[in-house]
Structure formats: structure tokens, C-alpha cells
Enzyme design. Structure first.
Site, PDB file in Angstrom:
ATOM      1  N   GLY B  30       0.791  -1.225   0.000  1.00 49.98           N
ATOM      2  CA  GLY B  30       0.000   0.000   0.000  1.00 49.98           C
ATOM      3  C   GLY B  30       0.820   1.271   0.000  1.00 49.98           C
ATOM      4  O   GLY B  30       0.270   2.352  -0.163  1.00 49.98           O
ATOM      5  N   CYS B 239     -28.291  -8.634 -16.019  1.00 51.03           N
ATOM      6  CA  CYS B 239     -27.699  -8.395 -17.340  1.00 51.03           C
ATOM      7  C   CYS B 239     -28.666  -8.847 -18.427  1.00 51.03           C
ATOM      8  O   CYS B 239     -29.196  -9.957 -18.377  1.00 51.03           O
ATOM      9  CB  CYS B 239     -26.374  -9.137 -17.457  1.00 51.03           C
ATOM     10  SG  CYS B 239     -25.679  -9.079 -19.121  1.00 51.03           S
ATOM     11  N   CYS B 242     -26.741 -12.028 -20.295  1.00 54.67           N
ATOM     12  CA  CYS B 242     -26.493 -13.310 -19.633  1.00 54.67           C
ATOM     13  C   CYS B 242     -27.383 -13.534 -18.420  1.00 54.67           C
ATOM     14  O   CYS B 242     -27.421 -14.614 -17.874  1.00 54.67           O
ATOM     15  CB  CYS B 242     -25.016 -13.416 -19.225  1.00 54.67           C
ATOM     16  SG  CYS B 242     -24.585 -12.409 -17.797  1.00 54.67           S
ATOM     17  N   CYS B 264     -23.396  -6.694 -18.594  1.00 53.75           N
ATOM     18  CA  CYS B 264     -22.182  -6.872 -17.805  1.00 53.75           C
ATOM     19  C   CYS B 264     -21.072  -5.970 -18.330  1.00 53.75           C
ATOM     20  O   CYS B 264     -20.847  -5.901 -19.542  1.00 53.75           O
ATOM     21  CB  CYS B 264     -21.680  -8.311 -17.916  1.00 53.75           C
ATOM     22  SG  CYS B 264     -22.690  -9.512 -17.074  1.00 53.75           S
ATOM     23  N   CYS B 270     -19.458 -12.261 -19.019  1.00 51.01           N
ATOM     24  CA  CYS B 270     -20.768 -12.305 -19.651  1.00 51.01           C
ATOM     25  C   CYS B 270     -20.817 -13.434 -20.694  1.00 51.01           C
ATOM     26  O   CYS B 270     -21.768 -14.206 -20.761  1.00 51.01           O
ATOM     27  CB  CYS B 270     -21.069 -10.951 -20.293  1.00 51.01           C
ATOM     28  SG  CYS B 270     -22.795 -10.720 -20.739  1.00 51.01           S
TER      29      CYS B 270
END
Lengths: 357, 278, 251
Positions: B30, B239, B242, B264, B270
Site C-alpha cells: 500500500g 444483465c 447473460c 455486464c 458475460c
């Protein structure tokens, strides 16, 4: 010798002759025509038109040739010419919704009515020097045909506004400001600010716009839409009383969508930053839209903490013809002032030295 | 492969310099490591940081996937994938599972990543505190002293003013309970995927010249309050293609009468879902 | 009982000007100590040096017996947000003007690990009430507040974490006389209720008399006199103190 600006006429004439020679370069090579500049240095021409604040490709090309390619000098030449022209009035607002699109992209929607049209962009080129361009006489590859747009393409800002998500701009009743006729005054209204930015230096606006992205001014921008293409210019001659089309110009428009501004009581809404530039000035239109939004800090109740939010700071320093004049004037003689400074500092040094003894 | 250029564009000395920065970044999860970012043949803001990280770690046997907004077919993803195909001649793929390196802008793939994969993020502004404190010297000091009260104050202000935390993307995270980090402008929806991810996560910021990292299985926590816990936001739809009700969705405007569908954002996910259904 | 803060041999020069010249000072828990003197006497420099914001050229400052600079900047900053507080003359220097009153008070709590929004808010409201600001104004920005309210908000922001030692630089400096009196009363009550130690720099002898247990008189970077407040003000020994006191009486 440089000494004595008096009697410098000979020197000036000689400098101008030298300048002309330097401009022409090697006479064994063919001279560059303004038509070539107009056709092949199109973005340089666009920039000069925008900063020179005069839509005329031929004149801008000439200015570039005369200025040896220095865009600020060329803008200066064009401004100096423009100011001699008669002002007939102002055109009707451009209807960019009816633009004949050559490029149109939105970063906020993957697809949308009218589609994404990349147009002639550098965006996805790899910046590898193309040595093939050194050889001349090669014809460019064929461009695939694009189906013509059957209808006007709706603006993204309008799609958002219909849902109440985007603040609508109030239509101004008053005649817009014209900074070429009236000096800048404060508080400057939006039309004056936008005119100033549209004429402003691309590099300066770019730096300021960039600063808002880096935390100097609280920007959360999205490119709602950039569109480029031709729009009709309409003008109402006083003697006719109705609008007539006087020609078509190419412009680039950028509408930045900025993060909501709202509170517990006020529903959040997107706010707009707007940029409009002559020709294909995409970079400048984006920078202008960022700065326009930053300059709205006061009206939107935001804290003014950064240079880009300070109207005086931005608007007084955006004009490169003004700026270059004042910066470059420092090379003019200042002997008189400097002489008094010299005397002053000598006197001060003497008193300090004396006190130390 | 493009003649006249080293494998993966950068010269080997530059790659070593960048790999040293990456090693430091991995050692201090980080923490932002400054590095001598090079001029690249793509503009700043297009992913020059991510490209340099990828160029430094990629080998001839790697398989590269590049996504932008979750999709392999967005123009910038195509451009970067072509760039590496041109200068490194590596295999490229659109399938998340097949990739060894995934370079991304603004998304984390929906499919869980594995230990043998590396996720490279393109980062525009590596400093999570820059909106609150633009002076880099001061933010460095705040990181050094773990003085993050100001960041929480910002979240407090959001709740007081708006009733909720107003950050929907680039939502700040604490890495390994020590460094505040920008996850890059991924939607907050993706933040939980960063937590204890088996894959190594590398972040490259070219213009700002920083690299940072989250090593595998490192805790990554989105900042919040005990009584206003972090919530991942997605459009409350399935979606259209899908039918997934769990993936992150893009809104596609279909006409100017307010018509819209949701699909998606992760095109590979997807496709896989559609194949499963078929 | 040992001193809470003890400084010895502090010296600092700015060019040819001696801002601090071998200054020694100590404060005990729960004590209010006023540092008085004219502008340029070195009293504000002394406050900056005592609170670690400026390094002296010579001398040591100990808090709880430990040198405040020995552990580095991290430790000093921790001290500044926990055991210490600093109240600036201009509330703008001590407040975040773009953050609500509640956020201003809450920041110190959050810097010390508070992570419960409801608790932070409850404490902020409690402190607003204690400094006589309507808790309903918790979400307002400080710029909507009067100068006196801003100063009280700064005090609430400083005291919310219950520091043991508070540095104050002319806290009533920019305020109207009537507002000053109210603020001084409030400070006196808070210092008593919370058992605070306060080092207050002021050129206002009346404020020093009202608040302080002890007074230190500074001139040209030196301590010229110190003692219990009543003794110093009623029976000043040093000619400069006599001048200071008489100029107040005359005015």
C-alpha cells in the site's frame, strides 16, 4: 553594436531582412504555400483561428507562414487584422445538436443513440515515429465509408437533463458580452467567461484544467460528450428582421459532466462544464470545460481555494497575446528605472557596511 | 515483433529499475514508491504506468489480457493489447482464466483470480488524499505518521450532508491495517475483491511516477464507520445478455426516449455466463 | 507532584534579534499560566517552541519528564493530537473552514481512532452545547458563525479529546470586548471542570488576571518577572512589569 536604441533604424531594417531570410530557409527547397499549410497543418491552423479569435483558414495559414510557425505570434497577427474589421452584430446561438458529426465520443456511456464515432483521432495511435512519412508522394490508405447519419444525434447532456439528472442552463435574454468591444469587469458573467476561455491560450487552460484534476479545485469530471463537425451560422440582419444562414464553420464542443452538487434538502444533480472551440481543438475544448466548471464554484456555493476557481486569476491571465506582450516587454529598455534601482541598492549597501564597521 | 526495439519496448536497465520499485512496493503493501517513469509512445492518462509495470514483468511465455471498463473490446484496451503484441510478441487472450497478466483500467474481473496471475492496474492519481490535501510533501508526512483523521472526516461530512458516503468509485482502502491506498478508479463494487486476493496486485501511475502493490492474501479494508458500514453498489438489474444479477453492469442508452438496458461490464464473464446457460 | 511541562535554557535568535534568551518555564497539572508582554517580547515564539512547532537553538522541553523532540516528529504529532491542544488567535488557523462544525470537532476523535458515526456526532453535539453553540447547528460551516462562535468552536475541537495541556495564543485577540468577557468566563469554567493545564499568551493583563494562577512577564526574549498572579499584578517588582500594569490602569 546593440547600444543606443536611438539610431536603431538601420538595425531594425537589417533585423527584418534577416527575419525574412530565416523565414524562407534554404531557397534550394520549394517555398511552402499557404494552401499547403491550410491543408496539411490543419490543427496548427485551427489553433491560430481559435486563439486569434477569427474563423478564416486562409488568413490563419498566412499568419502561420508569416510567423514562422509560432502559433502565438500567428494568433497575434490574426487578432491585429480582426480588430480592423467592421462588427455587424452577433450570430444566433450555434445549434450543435444539429452538427454534421465527424467525431463524437462519450466516456459516460458505452453505447448511446448515434453511437461513438472516433473520427480522425490520434487517441489510439502508438506514438512511434513513422519514418514512412519522410518519403513523399505516398497516398494515404483508403478510409472505410461511414453510413451517413439519418437524424440529428442527441446530446448526452440532453439525455441526462430529461431525467432531471443534469442541471439545465438558463437561456440568457441579454445580449452576450463581447470582450473585443468591452473590457473585462467583475463579477464576469458566464458569457464573458466562456468568450475569454474560447480565445484563451490552450497551454494555460490545459495547465489550469489539469490542476483541477490534481486537487487544486474539487473536480470530479466525466466527458459526457465531445463532438466535432460543421454547424451552420445564422445571423439576423437588422434590415431583414429574420435569420439567414451565412455559412458553416467547424467547431469542437465538449460537455463535461461533474459530480453532484446537492445536500440533504436539495436533490443531487450533475453540473456542466462547457467548452467550445473553433476547428478541431479537442484538447482545448476539454480544458476549457474543466476551467468553466471550476469558475462556477461561487454560483454553486463551493469554496474557492484553487487558482482555477478564481475568476480574476484565470480570466486576466488566459489571453496569450496579452501575456506574451507583457512578458516579452521585459526585454525592452528599462535603463531609467534600473538606474534608480542601482542607486538605491548602492546607498543601502553603503549604510549597512558602515553600520557594521 | 517491431524491429529496433527491445522486447516489451523498454530497455532492460529500465525494466530492472521498475522491478526494483515493484519489489519495494510488495515489501511495504500500500505504500507508494516513486520511480523514474519513462516517456511512453502512448499519452499520459492512457495507462502509461500500467504499461510500464506490465512491460517490466512480462516474459515471452506470458499470456496477456487487457481490459478497460471491464471489456476487452474497448478502444484503449485494444490499443494496449496491440502494443504488446507488436513490441513483445506475446500471446494475448480475452479469457480471464487463461491470462497470466491482466492489465486493467477501472475494473477487477468478476471471476476470482489465482495465485499464478498478476493484476496490473492503471492508476491516474495514486495519492488517496489528494482531494483533501494537494501538497505531496504534506500527504507523504500524513502517510508516514498514519495520520488519516482527515480522510475519515471527509466520510463523516458525506454522511452528515448526504446521509451516506458519497464516494462510488476510487473508494479509499486501508492496506494491511497500515497504509491508506487508492484502489484506482474501480467502482466501490470491486473493492471487496481486493481483500486477501490470491493474485499479486500491482499499481502503476506513469504521470505521477509511483508504483504500489498489494501482495497476495493481504487484508484490504474499505474505510467506513461501524454504524455506516461499507456497501458495494451496483445497478439493481440483471444483465440483458447473460442474466447475471451479481455482476457489475453498464447502462446502455438505447434511444432518446429514456430507453436503456443493462449489460455486464466484464465482457468475458458475460460470455462465459451465456455459454453456461446455452 | 512533578511539572507537567518543564523547559530550561531556551534560546533562539532571528538574525540579530534575540527572540528567546535563556528562558526557563514550568507548568503543573491543572495550572493556568499566563505569559504576558508587548508585541515582539518573544511570548508567541515561546509558545511555538514549547509546543514543538519550532526548534530552539539551545535548551530542552520535557513533557511528563520526556524530551518532546527525542522520539521524532511522529511522537510529537501524536502528542499534539492527544495530550496537547493548541488554540490559535485566529480561529481560521485552527479550524477547517470548509468542514462542518461537527466534522471539525469529530476530526480529532477520528484521528484518535473513533469509528462510530453516531458516537462521534453525539460527542460533537455535547461539546457544541458546552461551548454554548446550539447543537442544531452541527452541520453548518464555521464561516456562517460569528468570530466569537468560531473561537468557541475551535476550543471545542481542541478539548474534545480531553488534552492535559492546552496552548493558547491570544485566544480573545480578535474579538469585541463583550464577547471577550464571555469567552474568558467559559475558559475559566472549562479549565476548572476538566482540570486542564493551560499556557496562555496574551497582552491583555485583565484576561491574565481573570484566568491565570501564575504569570510570567517577558521582555526582549527574557523572563523579567514571574509569580502568583495577584502578587505580580498588585506588587510588581520589575520596572517593566510596573509599566505594563500601570498602562492598563491608566487605560
Amino acid at each position: 553594436m546593440y547600444v543606443a536604441v536611438k539610431g536603431g533604424e538601420v538595425a531594425i531594417d537589417a533585423a527584418h531582412a534577416w527575419l525574412a531570410e530565416a523565414r524562407r530557409g534554404d531557397t534550394a527547397l520549394p517555398e511552402l504555400s499557404t494552401a499547403q499549410i491550410e491543408q496539411q497543418m490543419t490543427l496548427a491552423v485551427d489553433r491560430v483561428m481559435a486563439e486569434g479569435s477569427c474563423y478564416d483558414r486562409g488568413l490563419a495559414a498566412l499568419a502561420l507562414k508569416q510567423a514562422r510557425g509560432d502559433s502565438i505570434e500567428a494568433a497575434f497577427l490574426l487578432r491585429a487584422y480582426r480588430t480592423t474589421l467592421t462588427r455587424f452584430g452577433h450570430a444566433a446561438p450555434l445549434d450543435t445538436a444539429a452538427m454534421g458529426i465527424t467525431r463524437r465520443i462519450s466516456a459516460t456511456y458505452k453505447d448511446l443513440p448515434g453511437g461513438q464515432v472516433l473520427g480522425p483521432t490520434f487517441d489510439y495511435t502508438h506514438r512511434l515515429l513513422d519514418f514512412a512519412l519522410v518519403a513523399e508522394g505516398m497516398a494515404p490508405a483508403d478510409v472505410p465509408e461511414r453510413a451517413a447519419d439519418e437524424a440529428a444525434i442527441p446530446r448526452v447532456s440532453e439525455l441526462l437533463a430529461r431525467e432531471g439528472l443534469m442541471q439545465r442552463e438558463a437561456a440568457a435574454e441579454a445580449e452576450p458580452s463581447d470582450l473585443t468591444r468591452e473590457p473585462l469587469t467583475f463579477p464576469a458573467d458566464r458569457s464573458a467567461r466562456l468568450q475569454n476561455l474560447a480565445r484563451g491560450d490552450e497551454g494555460f487552460l490545459l495547465g489550469l484544467g489539469y490542476s483541477t484534476q490534481r486537487g487544486y479545485g474539487n473536480a470530479h469530471p466525466f466527458v459526457g460528450e465531445i463532438r466535432q463537425g460543421g454547424v451552420m451560422v445564422e445571423f439576423t440582419p437588422p434590415e431583414l428582421g429574420f435569420a439567414i444562414e451565412i455559412g458553416e464553420i467547424d467547431v469542437t464542443e465538449c460537455q463535461m459532466v461533474n459530480q453532484f452538487h446537492g445536500s440533504l434538502t436539495e436533490p443531487p444533480q450533475f453540473t456542466r462544464g462547457y467548452g467550445l472551440v473553433f476547428g478541431s481543438g479537442e484538447r482545448k475544448s476539454m480544458a476549457m470545460a474543466l476551467v468553466d466548471r471550476a469558475l462556477r464554484a461561487q454560483e454553486l456555493g463551493e469554496d474557492i481555494t484553487a487558482p482555477a476557481q478564481s475568476a480574476e486569476f484565470v480570466l486576466y491571465h488566459s489571453d496569450n497575446v496579452e501575456a506574451t506582450g507583457f512578458v516579452e516587454h521585459l526585454k525592452l529598455p528599462h535603463y531609467v528605472d534600473f538606474q534608480s534601482e542601482l542607486e538605491n541598492i548602492r546607498a543601502m549597501r553603503a549604510s549597512v557596511t558602515k553600520a557594521a564597521e | 515483433m517491431e524491429a529496433g526495439y527491445n522486447f516489451a519496448y523498454l530497455d532492460e536497465a529500465t525494466k530492472r529499475m521498475i522491478r526494483r520499485a515493484i519489489l519495494k512496493a510488495v515489501a511495504i503493501p500500500g505504500h507508494q514508491i516513486p520511480f523514474g517513469a519513462r516517456e511512453m509512445p502512448l499519452p499520459y492518462g492512457w495507462g502509461t504506468g500500467g504499461i510500464q509495470v506490465t512491460a517490466s514483468i512480462i516474459g515471452p511465455e506470458d499470456t496477456l489480457k487487457v481490459i478497460d471498463q471491464g471489456a476487452d473490446d474497448t478502444t484503449n484496451a485494444i490499443s494496449i493489447r496491440r502494443f504488446f503484441a507488436r513490441v513483445a510478441d506475446v500471446a494475448t487472450t480475452e479469457r480471464t482464466a487463461e491470462a497470466t497478466i491482466i492489465q486493467t483500467r477501472h475494473r477487477i474481473p468478476e471471476a476470482p483470480l489465482r495465485e499464478d496471475q498478476i493484476l496490473v492496474y492503471q492508476v491516474p492519481m495514486p495519492e488517496p488524499l489528494f482531494r483533501l490535501e494537494p501538497r505531496i510533501a504534506e500527504t507523504k508526512r500524513m502517510h508516514a505518521l498514519a495520520d488519516y483523521g482527515l480522510m475519515h472526516t471527509k466520510l463523516y461530512e458525506d454522511i452528515a450532508r448526504l446521509g451516506r458516503i458519497g464516494t462510488a468509485y476510487n473508494y479509499p482502502v486501508m492496506v494491511n491495517d497500515r497504509y491508506l491506498m487508492s484502489p484506482s478508479p474501480i467502482p466501490a463494487f470491486d473493492n471487496p475483491k481486493m481483500d486477501r486476493m490470491p493474485a499479486l496486485q500491482l499499481f502503476g501511475a506513469g504521470r505521477e511516477k509511483r508504483i504500489y502493490a498489494v501482495p497476495p492474501y493481504t487484508p484490504v479494508r474499505s474505510l467506513d464507520f461501524e454504524d455506516h458500514p461499507f456497501r458495494a453498489i451496483r445497478a439493481p438489474h440483471a444483465c440483458t445478455l447473460c442474466g447475471s444479477a451479481a455482476s457489475y453492469l453498464d447502462e446502455v442508452v438505447t434511444n432518446d426516449q429514456g430507453g436503456r438496458v443493462y449489460v455486464c461490464s466484464d465482457t468475458d464473464f458475460c460470455r462465459a455466463e451465456q455459454e453456461k446457460a446455452a | 507532584m512533578s511539572a507537567l511541562l518543564k523547559a530550561e535554557g531556551l534560546s533562539l535568535r532571528f538574525g540579530r534579534v534575540s527572540a528567546l534568551d535563556d528562558v526557563a518555564i514550568a507548568i503543573w497539572p491543572g495550572e493556568v499560566l499566563a505569559v504576558v508582554g508587548e508585541s515582539g517580547s518573544g511570548k508567541s515564539t515561546l509558545l511555538r517552541v514549547l509546543s514543538g512547532q519550532q526548534l530552539p537553538e539551545v535548551g530542552t522541553i520535557r513533557f511528563d519528564g520526556a524530551d518532546i523532540h527525542a522520539e521524532g516528529e511522529a511522537a510529537l504529532r501524536r502528542l499534539l493530537r492527544t495530550d496537547w491542544g493548541f488554540v490559535h488567535q485566529n480561529p481560521r488557523d485552527g479550524l477547517r473552514m470548509a468542514i462542518s462544525a461537527g466534522g471539525n470537532i469529530g476530526e480529532r476523535l477520528m484521528s484518535n481512532g473513533a469509528r462510530h458515526y453516531g458516537d462521534i456526532r453525539a460527542q460533537a453535539k455535547d461539546w457544541l452545547a458546552r461551548v454554548e453553540i446550539d447543537p442544531a447547528r452541527i452541520d453548518e460551516l464555521p464561516r456562517n458563525f460569528s468570530g466569537g462562535m468560531q473561537q468557541r468552536l475551535q476550543i471545542a475541537r481542541t478539548l474534545v479529546t480531553r488534552p492535559r495541556l492546552v496552548f493558547m495564543d491570544e485566544p480573545t485577540g480578535g474579538l469585541d470586548v463583550s464577547v471577550q468577557a464571555k469567552l474568558l468566563d467559559m475558559l475559566r469554567a472549562l479549565a476548572r471542570d476538566l482540570g486542564l493545564a493551560i499556557i496562555i499568551v496574551t497582552h491583555d493583563i485583565a484576561a491574565a488576571r481573570l484566568l491565570a494562577h501564575r504569570i510570567v512577564v517577558m521582555r526582549h526574549g527574557q523572563v523579567v518577572e514571574e509569580g502568583l498572579t495577584d502578587r505580580v499584578l498588585d506588587d510588581p517588582q520589575h520596572p517593566y512589569t510596573q509599566l505594563l500594569v500601570s498602562s492598563v490602569l491608566a487605560a
